[in-house]
Design a protein around this motif. Structure first.
Motif, PDB file in Angstrom:
ATOM      1  N   UNK A   1       0.848  -1.198   0.000  1.00 11.64           N
ATOM      2  CA  UNK A   1       0.000   0.000   0.000  1.00 11.64           C
ATOM      3  C   UNK A   1       0.878   1.240   0.000  1.00 11.64           C
ATOM      4  N   UNK A   2       0.732   2.073  -1.034  1.00  8.50           N
ATOM      5  CA  UNK A   2       1.468   3.329  -1.095  1.00  8.50           C
ATOM      6  C   UNK A   2       0.754   4.379  -0.261  1.00  8.50           C
ATOM      7  N   UNK A   3       1.531   5.301   0.288  1.00  7.06           N
ATOM      8  CA  UNK A   3       0.951   6.346   1.129  1.00  7.06           C
ATOM      9  C   UNK A   3       0.303   7.447   0.301  1.00  7.06           C
ATOM     10  N   UNK A   4       0.811   7.662  -0.917  1.00  6.05           N
ATOM     11  CA  UNK A   4       0.300   8.736  -1.773  1.00  6.05           C
ATOM     12  C   UNK A   4       0.210   8.239  -3.211  1.00  6.05           C
ATOM     13  N   UNK A   5      -0.590   8.920  -4.058  1.00  3.97           N
ATOM     14  CA  UNK A   5      -0.608   8.556  -5.481  1.00  3.97           C
ATOM     15  C   UNK A   5       0.769   8.685  -6.123  1.00  3.97           C
ATOM     16  N   UNK A   6       1.538   9.717  -5.735  1.00  8.48           N
ATOM     17  CA  UNK A   6       2.866   9.886  -6.293  1.00  8.48           C
ATOM     18  C   UNK A   6       3.772   8.714  -5.985  1.00  8.48           C
ATOM     19  N   UNK A   7       3.682   8.222  -4.763  1.00  8.24           N
ATOM     20  CA  UNK A   7       4.470   7.054  -4.378  1.00  8.24           C
ATOM     21  C   UNK A   7       4.035   5.829  -5.166  1.00  8.24           C
ATOM     22  N   UNK A   8       2.743   5.687  -5.381  1.00  3.70           N
ATOM     23  CA  UNK A   8       2.222   4.551  -6.133  1.00  3.70           C
ATOM     24  C   UNK A   8       2.697   4.586  -7.578  1.00  3.70           C
ATOM     25  N   UNK A   9       2.609   5.763  -8.215  1.00  5.38           N
ATOM     26  CA  UNK A   9       3.059   5.896  -9.602  1.00  5.38           C
ATOM     27  C   UNK A   9       4.553   5.629  -9.705  1.00  5.38           C
ATOM     28  N   UNK A  10       5.321   6.148  -8.766  1.00  9.55           N
ATOM     29  CA  UNK A  10       6.762   5.986  -8.804  1.00  9.55           C
ATOM     30  C   UNK A  10       7.239   4.566  -8.612  1.00  9.55           C
ATOM     31  N   UNK A  11       6.374   3.695  -8.125  1.00 15.16           N
ATOM     32  CA  UNK A  11       6.787   2.324  -7.820  1.00 15.16           C
ATOM     33  C   UNK A  11       6.850   1.421  -9.038  1.00 15.16           C
ATOM     34  N   UNK A  12       6.212   1.807 -10.153  1.00 15.25           N
ATOM     35  CA  UNK A  12       6.095   0.900 -11.297  1.00 15.25           C
ATOM     36  C   UNK A  12       6.109   1.669 -12.610  1.00 15.25           C
ATOM     37  N   UNK A  13       6.598   1.011 -13.643  1.00 16.98           N
ATOM     38  CA  UNK A  13       6.516   1.604 -14.981  1.00 16.98           C
ATOM     39  C   UNK A  13       5.104   1.496 -15.548  1.00 16.98           C
ATOM     40  N   UNK A  14       4.371   0.469 -15.125  1.00 19.43           N
ATOM     41  CA  UNK A  14       3.010   0.234 -15.610  1.00 19.43           C
ATOM     42  C   UNK A  14       2.022   0.565 -14.507  1.00 19.43           C
ATOM     43  N   UNK A  15       1.117   1.509 -14.798  1.00 20.18           N
ATOM     44  CA  UNK A  15       0.146   1.975 -13.809  1.00 20.18           C
ATOM     45  C   UNK A  15      -1.262   1.736 -14.355  1.00 20.18           C
ATOM     46  N   UNK A  16      -2.038   0.924 -13.658  1.00 19.53           N
ATOM     47  CA  UNK A  16      -3.421   0.632 -14.043  1.00 19.53           C
ATOM     48  C   UNK A  16      -4.366   1.476 -13.202  1.00 19.53           C
ATOM     49  N   UNK A  17      -5.325   2.104 -13.874  1.00 20.06           N
ATOM     50  CA  UNK A  17      -6.306   2.939 -13.191  1.00 20.06           C
ATOM     51  C   UNK A  17      -7.670   2.288 -13.296  1.00 20.06           C
TER      52      UNK A  17
END
Length: 312
Positions: free
Chosen positions: A69-85
């Motif tokens: 679980x990422x704390x912020x959207x920015x952290x979540x995006x930064x964790x992966x090259x592929x981002x599913x919404x």
């Protein structure tokens, strides 16, 4: 446990660790039923998955299964090259990602949310402006079928972007690329849901109609569903298959005509009126046939109603 068993288990753990490291990381933003199903499918295949959701408690189940679980959207995006919404709509994407725009460069955004084709195209431009690749996706099965052999997803946008992530996206459902226009997948999704929602309304109208004669829904629905199953077979069969004729602008009335179908629609309106049922659906259908008859096409095939749908 003997030494040989311990060594075997240790080798298995190392192998699982190596397999996980070799799998690309994926981020899933939005943890409704669909987002959670996608996360579980990715985890089951060994992908490291980072998740974020506005209501963090929705992540508890997938976190227990291995997601981070990422704390912020920015952290979540930064964790992966592929981002599913997997969000309610496209405005929600901006609400979530506007503050994370600096993290988007070099990422691939795959938006599997529902909205209009025009908003989808605008979102693709927005993503490109932040240096991100963008794919539109339409998941055509309910959450429990995500990741199964029955699952399939329509995509549109750059073909090379889909190909670079095909193996990962195939875990959600069989990928079907419709074309480069970002709005195409959304258009197909809306078209499929037009059929789906209209059919559901028709099933409920028919169930209400038969209910006035004392037939319980438990008996009615199997009969109705059996008929809806046969419609596809009818429309694929030989001369009755309308696709090629529609493309050619031809509406041969040898098998069924606008006048015949229109008379049936009149009877449905009369019956529904006498039973005190809502008339919105039957009146809409009746209007299609009446307009075709008024325009002199009563002898044409029922497909002629497409004219007034295209140009009301």
């Amino acid at each position: 446990m003997n030494e040989q068993q311990r060594q075997h288990e240790q080798q298995q753990r190392h192998q699982q660790h190596d397999d996980t490291r070799q799998k690309s990381a994926v981020t899933v933003i939005g943890l409704g039923p669909m987002g959670r199903a996608m996360t579980r499918a990715l985890l089951a295949a060994g992908h490291p998955v980072t998740v974020w959701n506005r209501t963090a408690g929705r992540a508890d189940g997938v976190v227990a299964e291995g997601a981070v679980l990422a704390a912020t959207p920015g952290e979540a995006v930064g964790a992966s090259d592929l981002v599913l919404l997997s969000l309610t709509d496209y405005p929600a994407m901006y609400d979530v990602l506007d503050g994370a725009a600096a993290s988007l460069a070099g990422r691939t955004l795959v938006n599997l949310s529902s909205d209009t084709p025009d908003r989808t195209r605008a979102a693709a431009s927005w993503a490109a402006g932040h240096g991100a690749a963008f794919l539109t996706g339409g998941v055509m099965v309910p959450a429990p079928m995500v990741g199964t052999e029955a699952g399939f997803v329509y995509y549109s946008g750059p073909a090379e972007v889909l190909e670079s992530h095909r193996a990962t996206l195939a875990l959600l459902g069989s990928p079907n690329h419709l074309g480069e226009d970002p709005g195409l997948a959304q258009m197909m999704y809306q078209a499929q849901l037009t059929v789906f929602l209209s059919t559901l309304s028709a099933l409920m109208h028919a169930t209400a109609m038969l209910g006035t004669a004392g037939m319980p829904a438990a008996r009615t629905l199997p009969e109705l569903l059996s008929f809806t199953d046969s419609i596809g077979a009818m429309l694929r069969a030989g001369e009755a298959a309308p696709g090629a004729a529609l493309d050619a602008g031809e509406h041969p009335g040898a098998l069924s005509t606008v006048t015949m179908m229109g008379a049936t629609s009149d009877h449905i309106v009369e019956t529904s009126t006498s039973l005190g049922l809502d008339l919105a659906l039957p009146l809409a259908v009746q209007a299609h046939y009446r307009r075709a008859i008024e325009n002199g096409h009563g002898g044409d095939n029922w497909t002629r109603i497409i004219d007034s749908i295209r140009k009301p």
